[in-house]
Design a protein around this motif. Sequence first.
Motif, PDB file in Angstrom:
ATOM      1  N   THR A   1      21.322 -54.978  20.597  1.00 52.09           N
ATOM      2  CA  THR A   1      21.611 -56.248  19.934  1.00 52.09           C
ATOM      3  C   THR A   1      20.319 -56.942  19.530  1.00 52.09           C
ATOM      4  OG1 THR A   1      23.702 -56.560  21.106  1.00 52.09           O
ATOM      5  CG2 THR A   1      22.610 -58.534  20.254  1.00 52.09           C
TER       6      THR A   1
ATOM      7  N   SER B   1      28.695 -55.298  21.837  1.00 52.56           N
ATOM      8  CA  SER B   1      29.333 -55.837  23.039  1.00 52.56           C
ATOM      9  C   SER B   1      29.714 -54.709  23.989  1.00 52.56           C
ATOM     10  CB  SER B   1      30.572 -56.638  22.653  1.00 52.56           C
ATOM     11  OG  SER B   1      31.479 -55.832  21.928  1.00 52.56           O
ATOM     12  N   SER B   2      29.709 -55.039  25.264  1.00 54.40           N
ATOM     13  CA  SER B   2      30.015 -54.019  26.278  1.00 54.40           C
ATOM     14  C   SER B   2      31.508 -53.938  26.536  1.00 54.40           C
ATOM     15  CB  SER B   2      29.277 -54.351  27.572  1.00 54.40           C
ATOM     16  OG  SER B   2      29.630 -55.634  28.012  1.00 54.40           O
TER      17      SER B   2
ATOM     18  N   SER C   1      29.171 -56.650  14.137  1.00 61.69           N
ATOM     19  CA  SER C   1      29.485 -56.621  15.560  1.00 61.69           C
ATOM     20  C   SER C   1      30.309 -55.387  15.875  1.00 61.69           C
ATOM     21  CB  SER C   1      30.266 -57.880  15.940  1.00 61.69           C
ATOM     22  OG  SER C   1      29.496 -59.034  15.741  1.00 61.69           O
TER      23      SER C   1
ATOM     24  N   PRO D   1      24.556 -52.325  24.257  1.00 56.21           N
ATOM     25  CA  PRO D   1      24.335 -53.777  24.213  1.00 56.21           C
ATOM     26  C   PRO D   1      22.864 -54.148  24.043  1.00 56.21           C
ATOM     27  CG  PRO D   1      25.958 -53.261  25.889  1.00 56.21           C
ATOM     28  CD  PRO D   1      25.432 -51.939  25.391  1.00 56.21           C
TER      29      PRO D   1
ATOM     30  N   GLN E   1      31.499 -52.543  19.317  1.00 56.75           N
ATOM     31  CA  GLN E   1      31.539 -52.302  20.752  1.00 56.75           C
ATOM     32  C   GLN E   1      30.561 -51.194  21.115  1.00 56.75           C
ATOM     33  OE1 GLN E   1      35.705 -51.613  21.700  1.00 56.75           O
ATOM     34  NE2 GLN E   1      35.932 -53.770  22.286  1.00 56.75           N
TER      35      GLN E   1
ATOM     36  N   THR F   1      25.097 -56.879  16.610  1.00 60.77           N
ATOM     37  CA  THR F   1      25.552 -57.326  17.920  1.00 60.77           C
ATOM     38  C   THR F   1      26.444 -56.256  18.524  1.00 60.77           C
ATOM     39  OG1 THR F   1      25.496 -59.629  17.197  1.00 60.77           O
ATOM     40  CG2 THR F   1      26.738 -59.131  19.202  1.00 60.77           C
TER      41      THR F   1
END
Length: 122
Positions: A90, A121-122, A11, A87, A13, A119
């Motif tokens: 993902t 994430s925003s 994961s 994103p 950003q 993954t």
Amino acid sequence: QVQLVESGGGSVQAGGSLRLSCVVSRFTYSTACMGWFRQAPGKDREGVAAIDSDGSTSYVDSVKGRFTISVDNAKNTLYLQMNNLKPEDTAMYYCAARNFGCGMTDHDYDYWGQGTQVTVSS
């Protein structure tokens, strides 16, 4: 039996980087092609990048300039360097290998790994 084992997912950003690895056993890359595919929930699996035995590469438009596919023959390992992740990147990422030809159509590939999750994430 050809085996492909992916690693390196995780994961991050948006804007971050990951490098996926795929260790290949019992497969002769020198006469074939290898690729990376991904599948997001509710979507079809799509080809991300492929590399031919002569080193030529191809990418889906959405990752051009951000992702790089490469092979280390000495380590029997396929890589996917992913930079400036978004994103929409993902997905579950899979490496695959095929004995003849090269491209990013998944049904043309003979061998598959089990996947590694990415993954963003925003």
